[in-house]
Design an enzyme around this catalytic site. Sequence first.
Site, PDB file in Angstrom:
ATOM      1  N   HIS A  57      32.593  48.250  42.811  1.00 24.96           N
ATOM      2  CA  HIS A  57      32.643  49.006  41.556  1.00 24.96           C
ATOM      3  C   HIS A  57      31.298  48.911  40.850  1.00 24.96           C
ATOM      4  O   HIS A  57      30.423  48.138  41.267  1.00 24.96           O
ATOM      5  CB  HIS A  57      33.764  48.486  40.647  1.00 24.96           C
ATOM      6  CG  HIS A  57      33.682  47.025  40.330  1.00 24.96           C
ATOM      7  ND1 HIS A  57      32.756  46.503  39.454  1.00 24.96           N
ATOM      8  CD2 HIS A  57      34.383  45.970  40.775  1.00 24.96           C
ATOM      9  CE1 HIS A  57      32.919  45.201  39.378  1.00 24.96           C
ATOM     10  NE2 HIS A  57      33.892  44.832  40.181  1.00 24.96           N
TER      11      HIS A  57
HETATM   12  P1  TYD Z   1      37.740  42.833  39.821  1.00 24.36           P
HETATM   13  O1  TYD Z   1      36.774  42.889  38.711  1.00 24.36           O
HETATM   14  O2  TYD Z   1      38.080  44.112  40.517  1.00 24.36           O
HETATM   15  O3  TYD Z   1      37.282  41.748  40.887  1.00 24.36           O
HETATM   16  P2  TYD Z   1      36.134  41.774  41.997  1.00 24.36           P
HETATM   17  O4  TYD Z   1      35.090  42.737  41.541  1.00 24.36           O
HETATM   18  O5  TYD Z   1      35.653  40.384  42.039  1.00 24.36           O
HETATM   19  O6  TYD Z   1      36.729  42.156  43.297  1.00 24.36           O
HETATM   20  O7  TYD Z   1      39.045  42.137  39.268  1.00 24.36           O
HETATM   21  C1  TYD Z   1      40.118  41.790  40.116  1.00 24.36           C
HETATM   22  C2  TYD Z   1      41.386  41.734  39.285  1.00 24.36           C
HETATM   23  O8  TYD Z   1      41.280  40.729  38.282  1.00 24.36           O
HETATM   24  C3  TYD Z   1      41.657  43.042  38.558  1.00 24.36           C
HETATM   25  O9  TYD Z   1      43.054  43.272  38.606  1.00 24.36           O
HETATM   26  C4  TYD Z   1      41.248  42.771  37.131  1.00 24.36           C
HETATM   27  C5  TYD Z   1      41.435  41.274  36.982  1.00 24.36           C
HETATM   28  N1  TYD Z   1      40.433  40.659  36.081  1.00 24.36           N
HETATM   29  C6  TYD Z   1      40.815  40.224  34.830  1.00 24.36           C
HETATM   30  O10 TYD Z   1      41.991  40.349  34.433  1.00 24.36           O
HETATM   31  N2  TYD Z   1      39.894  39.646  34.014  1.00 24.36           N
HETATM   32  C7  TYD Z   1      38.594  39.490  34.400  1.00 24.36           C
HETATM   33  O11 TYD Z   1      37.763  38.953  33.619  1.00 24.36           O
HETATM   34  C8  TYD Z   1      38.205  39.965  35.693  1.00 24.36           C
HETATM   35  C9  TYD Z   1      36.784  39.838  36.163  1.00 24.36           C
HETATM   36  C10 TYD Z   1      39.159  40.531  36.500  1.00 24.36           C
END
Ligand code: TYD
Length: 142
Positions: A57
């Site tokens: 993303h």
């Molecule tokens: P995401 O940012 O997509 O993780 P990555 O980029 O590391 O793969 O987040 C994964 C899941 O965690 C998504 O459902 C959102 C949740 N999340 C939170 O609730 N709070 C946060 O601070 C972060 C970073 C993620």
Amino acid sequence: MHKKSVLDTLQLIEIPKISDPDGRGNLSVIEKEVLPYAIKRVYYLYDVPSDSSRGGHAHIELQQFLIALSGSFDVVLDDGEERRTFTLNRPNKGLLIPNGIWRELENFSAGAVCLSLVSDIYKEEDYLRSYDGFKAYLKTTS
Ligand code: TYD
């Protein structure tokens, strides 16, 4: 002609290290001007299987600083035109990811811990989660 990409300006940032004079190890500290923003949130990735990838993303506003506190992983950055891969494998080196950059984190070693120091609280509306959406967003800003 090759257009200069923000990716060309990115490099690993050295985090000040205090080595104990009696051999009791190292301490690294992030304060003052190490980052160009105030840290509003800290989170970390761990127990990531070596064949998994994270990220996938971009952020509209959020800036992010990543550190491999333990182990190693690769960060692939993409500005919509070019890609660069940075390997993080030292706890006193970090990668600052500006807003508007697509990122993927992969090749996690066993025991890798990725610390993330970011400029804002969690806001799902700040995410660009599809690559096509990211490219479309870039068109609106250029
Ligand atoms: P995401 O940012 O997509 O993780 P990555 O980029 O590391 O793969 O987040 C994964 C899941 O965690 C998504 O459902 C959102 C949740 N999340 C939170 O609730 N709070 C946060 O601070 C972060 C970073 C993620």
